[in-house]
Design an enzyme around this catalytic site. Structure first.
Site, PDB file in Angstrom:
ATOM      1  CG  ASP A  23      -1.931  -1.057   1.272  1.00 60.78           C
ATOM      2  OD1 ASP A  23      -2.302  -1.539   0.196  1.00 60.78           O
ATOM      3  OD2 ASP A  23      -2.381  -1.433   2.374  1.00 60.78           O
ATOM      4  CE  LYS A  85     -11.576  -4.062   2.109  1.00 60.95           C
ATOM      5  NZ  LYS A  85     -10.211  -3.646   1.771  1.00 60.95           N
ATOM      6  N   GLY A 228       0.814  -4.727   6.205  1.00 62.02           N
ATOM      7  CA  GLY A 228       1.270  -3.623   5.366  1.00 62.02           C
ATOM      8  C   GLY A 228       2.241  -2.719   6.087  1.00 62.02           C
ATOM      9  NE  ARG A 229      -1.266   1.188   8.221  1.00 61.62           N
ATOM     10  CZ  ARG A 229      -2.342   1.594   8.892  1.00 61.62           C
ATOM     11  NH1 ARG A 229      -2.465   2.880   9.186  1.00 61.62           N
ATOM     12  NH2 ARG A 229      -3.279   0.741   9.262  1.00 61.62           N
TER      13      ARG A 229
HETATM   14  P1  BMP Z   1      -1.895  -2.371   7.595  1.00 61.08           P
HETATM   15  O1  BMP Z   1      -1.105  -3.647   7.985  1.00 61.08           O
HETATM   16  O2  BMP Z   1      -1.004  -1.301   7.103  1.00 61.08           O
HETATM   17  O3  BMP Z   1      -2.832  -1.936   8.659  1.00 61.08           O
HETATM   18  O4  BMP Z   1      -2.764  -2.746   6.286  1.00 61.08           O
HETATM   19  C1  BMP Z   1      -3.799  -3.669   6.294  1.00 61.08           C
HETATM   20  C2  BMP Z   1      -4.269  -3.954   4.892  1.00 61.08           C
HETATM   21  O5  BMP Z   1      -5.396  -4.820   4.961  1.00 61.08           O
HETATM   22  C3  BMP Z   1      -4.699  -2.758   4.067  1.00 61.08           C
HETATM   23  O6  BMP Z   1      -4.337  -3.009   2.714  1.00 61.08           O
HETATM   24  C4  BMP Z   1      -6.220  -2.731   4.182  1.00 61.08           C
HETATM   25  O7  BMP Z   1      -6.844  -2.241   3.014  1.00 61.08           O
HETATM   26  C5  BMP Z   1      -6.555  -4.216   4.359  1.00 61.08           C
HETATM   27  N1  BMP Z   1      -7.753  -4.510   5.186  1.00 61.08           N
HETATM   28  C6  BMP Z   1      -7.816  -4.113   6.518  1.00 61.08           C
HETATM   29  O8  BMP Z   1      -6.910  -3.447   7.049  1.00 61.08           O
HETATM   30  N2  BMP Z   1      -8.928  -4.472   7.245  1.00 61.08           N
HETATM   31  C7  BMP Z   1      -9.958  -5.174   6.718  1.00 61.08           C
HETATM   32  O9  BMP Z   1     -10.892  -5.481   7.429  1.00 61.08           O
HETATM   33  C8  BMP Z   1      -9.891  -5.560   5.374  1.00 61.08           C
HETATM   34  C9  BMP Z   1      -8.770  -5.220   4.615  1.00 61.08           C
HETATM   35  O10 BMP Z   1      -8.700  -5.589   3.366  1.00 61.08           O
END
Ligand code: BMP
Length: 249
Positions: A23, A85, A228-229
């Protein structure tokens, strides 16, 4: 090879249950593509799949942009999930699904709320004919998601259940290739695992930055963690990806 088998094969080869959420952001598309490919090269050996969101498609375009990143992932034998989605009526869902699979994606995330008939039926049929996967959203990781996914619902004379239980049953009936359940909700993961049995793949986003605990999600029944992050914002993304891998393998 089916989508589920591709993820399993990559998971065994890299001894990892981590799906990289790619992302990254940058106002400059060429820079965004360079950074995304660079990150992918660095962490590829520590993950079992890659997930791409619509913001990358908006910035880079599907053709000559995101499809090149999909190719890089495939060079590392990593399947790629399009986080669309999907949540529309049949003909537009089908159009979007075809555009993504033609660009090389191996699976798509859809919302079961659109229903089967006139909603996701064509998506599942297309996926089956092309050997692609469909993952269904069953419980989101955001704190506010409880207000929707935990609503008590009842069908006909059946005993009321929580909405996510109904969505999980739909995923089972429709033979989805996996479900998305937030890592921030270990008790929900446990219940979905109980309902679905051992064969359903549960993908859990929300570890690290959103507060979910990787080990707790795996112990509750998640098959794979979407991260992700915590990885791409780290000073050393490969090291953090390896640590997540080791923590959950
Ligand atoms: P991060 O680890 O940076 O929080 O990212 C999580 C990823 O999972 C993002 O790409 C987000 O769109 C996706 N996501 C989420 O965080 N929660 C959900 O319930 C569904 C997701 O697809």
């Amino acid at each position: 090879m089916s989508f589920q088998d591709k993820v399993r094969a990559a998971s065994e080869a890299n001894n990892s249950r981590i799906v990289l959420a790619l992302d990254l952001e940058s106002p400059e598309p060429s820079e965004l593509r360079r950074k995304s490919e660079e990150l992918l090269q660095k962490v590829a050996e520590h993950v079992c799949a890659v997930k791409i969101n619509r913001q990358l498609v908006l910035s880079l375009g599907l053709r000559g942009g995101v499809d090149c990143i999909v190719e890089v992932a495939h060079e590392h034998s990593l399947p790629v999930i399009m986080d669309a989605k999907l949540n529309d009526v049949r003909h537009t869902n089908e159009f979007m699904m075809r555009a993504y699979t033609d660009a090389g994606f191996d699976a798509i995330i859809a919302s079961p709320v659109a229903g089967w008939e006139g909603g996701l039926d064509a998506v599942f049929n297309l996926a089956a004919s092309q050997g692609k996967g469909v993952l269904l959203l069953v419980y989101m990781s955001s704190p506010g998601a409880d207000k929707f996914y935990s609503l008590k619902v009842s069908r006909n004379d059946e005993k009321p259940k929580e909405l996510f239980e109904l969505l999980a049953e739909m995923a089972i009936d429709w033979k989805a290739d996996g479900v998305i359940v937030g890592a921030t909700k270990p008790q929900v993961i446990r219940r979905v695992r109980q309902l679905s049995g051992p064969r359903m793949d549960i993908y859990s986003p929300g570890v690290g930055t959103q507060g979910g605990d990787a080990r707790e999600a795996i112990d509750a029944g998640s098959s794979y963690l979407i991260v992700g992050r915590s990885i791409y914002q780290a000073a050393n993304p490969a090291k953090v990806a390896r640590e997540y891998r080791d923590l959950t393998s």
